[in-house]
Design a protein around this motif. Structure first.
Motif, PDB file in Angstrom:
ATOM      1  N   ALA A  29       0.845  -1.259  -0.006  1.00 28.72           N
ATOM      2  CA  ALA A  29       0.023  -0.045   0.001  1.00 28.72           C
ATOM      3  C   ALA A  29       0.850   1.204  -0.006  1.00 28.72           C
ATOM      4  O   ALA A  29       2.095   1.133   0.294  1.00 28.72           O
ATOM      5  N   ASP A  30       0.111   2.442  -0.385  1.00 26.31           N
ATOM      6  CA  ASP A  30       1.137   3.571  -0.817  1.00 26.31           C
ATOM      7  C   ASP A  30       1.547   3.940   0.571  1.00 26.31           C
ATOM      8  O   ASP A  30       2.811   4.535   1.049  1.00 26.31           O
ATOM      9  N   ASP A  31       0.592   3.973   1.595  1.00 30.84           N
ATOM     10  CA  ASP A  31       0.933   4.591   3.120  1.00 30.84           C
ATOM     11  C   ASP A  31       2.060   3.675   3.809  1.00 30.84           C
ATOM     12  O   ASP A  31       2.935   4.212   4.390  1.00 30.84           O
ATOM     13  N   LEU A  32       2.148   2.272   3.443  1.00 29.63           N
ATOM     14  CA  LEU A  32       3.069   1.625   3.971  1.00 29.63           C
ATOM     15  C   LEU A  32       4.466   1.778   3.364  1.00 29.63           C
ATOM     16  O   LEU A  32       5.419   1.758   3.979  1.00 29.63           O
ATOM     17  N   GLN A  81       0.727   2.052  14.275  1.00 22.18           N
ATOM     18  CA  GLN A  81       0.293   2.577  13.025  1.00 22.18           C
ATOM     19  C   GLN A  81      -0.614   1.423  11.990  1.00 22.18           C
ATOM     20  O   GLN A  81       0.076   0.558  12.075  1.00 22.18           O
ATOM     21  N   ARG A  82      -2.005   1.846  11.853  1.00 19.68           N
ATOM     22  CA  ARG A  82      -2.485   0.940  10.986  1.00 19.68           C
ATOM     23  C   ARG A  82      -2.459   1.348   9.687  1.00 19.68           C
ATOM     24  O   ARG A  82      -2.538   2.563   9.317  1.00 19.68           O
ATOM     25  N   PHE A  83      -2.039   0.602   8.580  1.00 22.79           N
ATOM     26  CA  PHE A  83      -2.229   1.043   7.227  1.00 22.79           C
ATOM     27  C   PHE A  83      -3.202   0.624   6.529  1.00 22.79           C
ATOM     28  O   PHE A  83      -4.045  -0.186   7.007  1.00 22.79           O
ATOM     29  N   SER A  84      -3.657   0.952   5.276  1.00 26.80           N
ATOM     30  CA  SER A  84      -4.450   1.049   4.644  1.00 26.80           C
ATOM     31  C   SER A  84      -4.794  -0.620   4.409  1.00 26.80           C
ATOM     32  O   SER A  84      -5.831  -0.941   4.094  1.00 26.80           O
TER      33      SER A  84
END
Length: 189
Positions: free
Chosen positions: A36-39, A173-176
């Motif tokens: 995922a982009d946020d990760l 932190q939780r990623f999408s």
């Protein structure tokens, strides 16, 4: 003193082996469906913030093969960053790497590295090394990126020596993609 950070991809059943497709595990590549982009942005920032890498031999060899042909900011940082490798190899390591001075043992070599000048030292992967660093109490921060998958066994980083080490939760932190980062710092008494 330099901070030593261990960063690991981890399954729910504690496995760190073959997250990206290495051939050592029948469920290799278990992180891939959770990209995922946020990760990716987190891993890029983690790498930006590190001053150097400390790697075990096998991880170093995998990284040294994988990163040099890649392009982009992440690859540029990985390729340029100084690397210290725990290895008995005597040939030239290349890829901006030097051997850890193990004259007095690996534990003393890592302790001396932490006492040196510079910023944070990042240990990525390197399960055997990470396990030893945990046993020796040399890990200042433990970053566990936990993926919502079970793979039924494989290499783990957690020691089985019955020694107790206390850590404090420093962040979540939780990623999408539903992967969750757990950040722990060694509790100093």
């Amino acid at each position: 003193m330099r901070q030593l950070i261990v960063s690991e991809f981890l399954t729910l059943d504690g496995v760190v082996e073959a997250p990206g497709g290495e051939t050592s595990h029948r469920h290799a590549g278990w992180t891939v469906p959770y990209a995922a982009d946020d990760l990716f942005a987190f891993k890029l920032q983690e790498t930006r913030d590190a001053d150097s890498l400390l790697l075990g031999r096998r991880t170093f060899e995998q990284f040294a093969e994988a990163w040099p042909p890649r392009e982009g900011e992440f690859a540029e940082k990985m390729n340029a960053m100084p690397k210290t490798v725990v290895t008995a190899r005597t040939d030239d390591l290349g890829w901006n790497a030097t051997r850890l001075d193990v004259t007095n043992g690996v534990r003393a070599g890592v302790a001396a590295l932490k006492e040196g000048d510079g910023g944070p030292i990042l240990v990525a992967g390197s399960a055997t090394l990470a396990r030893s660093l945990l046993v020796w109490g040399l890990v200042d921060e433990l970053r566990l990126l936990v993926y919502p998958v079970l793979v039924g066994g494989g290499a783990r980083i957690f020691p089985d020596d019955r020694t107790k080490w206390a850590y404090e939760l420093a962040g979540l932190q939780r990623f999408s993609s539903d992967a969750v980062l757990h950040v722990y710092r060694l509790a100093r008494s």
